[in-house]
Design an enzyme around this catalytic site. Sequence first.
Site, mmCIF file in Angstrom:
data_model
loop_
_atom_site.group_PDB
_atom_site.id
_atom_site.type_symbol
_atom_site.label_atom_id
_atom_site.label_comp_id
_atom_site.label_asym_id
_atom_site.label_seq_id
_atom_site.Cartn_x
_atom_site.Cartn_y
_atom_site.Cartn_z
ATOM 1 N N LYS A 68 0.800 -1.229 0.000
ATOM 2 C CA LYS A 68 0.000 0.000 0.000
ATOM 3 C C LYS A 68 0.838 1.287 0.000
ATOM 4 C CE LYS A 68 -4.404 -1.437 1.954
ATOM 5 N NZ LYS A 68 -5.406 -1.146 2.986
ATOM 6 N N ASP A 104 -10.181 3.352 1.434
ATOM 7 C CA ASP A 104 -10.450 2.790 2.771
ATOM 8 C C ASP A 104 -11.258 3.752 3.647
ATOM 9 O OD1 ASP A 104 -9.241 0.308 2.480
ATOM 10 O OD2 ASP A 104 -7.273 1.040 3.112
#
Length: 289
Positions: A68, A104
């Site tokens: 990420k 997210d």
Amino acid sequence: MPSLGRLLIIGYPLGHTLSPLMHNTAIGELGLPYHYEAEAVPPDGLAEALERFRVDEVVGFSVTIPHKETILPLLDVVDKETERLGAANTVVLADGRFVGTNTDGVGFLRSLTEDGSWDPEGRAAVVLGAGGAARAVAAHLALAGASSVVIANRTLSRAERLADDLARALGRQCFLPLPLEAPATADAIRQAECLINTTSVGMAGDPRLPVPAAWIEPHLMVCDIVYRPLETPLLEAARARGASTLDGLGMLIYQGAEAFRRWTGHEMPVGIVRMRLEEALAREEAEHS
Ligand code: ATR
């Protein structure tokens, strides 16, 4: 027959990722010409995998641990918020260029407001943990107007660093770092209206709670971003104490729905997707019991 648009999740190790089931359920329901698969990409294989995806003209991909953060310098375009968060979980290949974003926080906020009917505007929240998930959750609580966001972590220095980073990145002074097991954190939880666990405590067979059950009062909205199990020990304790609860499956689905919209231009049918994922989690639990 024209070939199907390729979608992927990359991570290492990938374990039992629910993302292929989630996206392929949505693709099947809507009858779209895509297929979503999982590919384990080790840390030293990331750059090579991206070049391959560019040549193969994949439509897009999800990014999970450990890529990420490390993927950011390999992307062609990264939106401002993702840059500020320092992590991407979604990539779209647009005109041969990799465009990275992070869904997210948006996913968490949609779960909180739609499924939990809880709007952070002007209200106080406590986030447990100071990792990548805490960063996205705390940032989006602040962006949605929370009056204060306590970041309580076992390692205080990590909470302090995260609070500093977010204050600087967002230009808001609403973040307060605290040690996880401290009377000040108990007070903060009593004064807050929402408590969000982003630590790994309570995951898959771990019977522990990140904070004592006695700290939870009935007025609280208690959220866990863990979804294995769906009802974590924290949520079970919160329910027993009369508090409202929100499990982690909503965040998983809504972050995926945001990615799905960017790749396909279609809204994910979240109701059927949730049903399929709940069935899969129930099957996993039955296998392990
Ligand atoms: P992610 O990026 O997925 O959020 P992470 O960076 O590994 O994950 O962070 C995990 C979080 O769980 C951290 O806040 C960690 O606390 P530390 O920073 O002190 O390591 C927290 N955590 C993990 N195990 C814990 C435990 N047994 N008790 C309390 N907190 C724990």
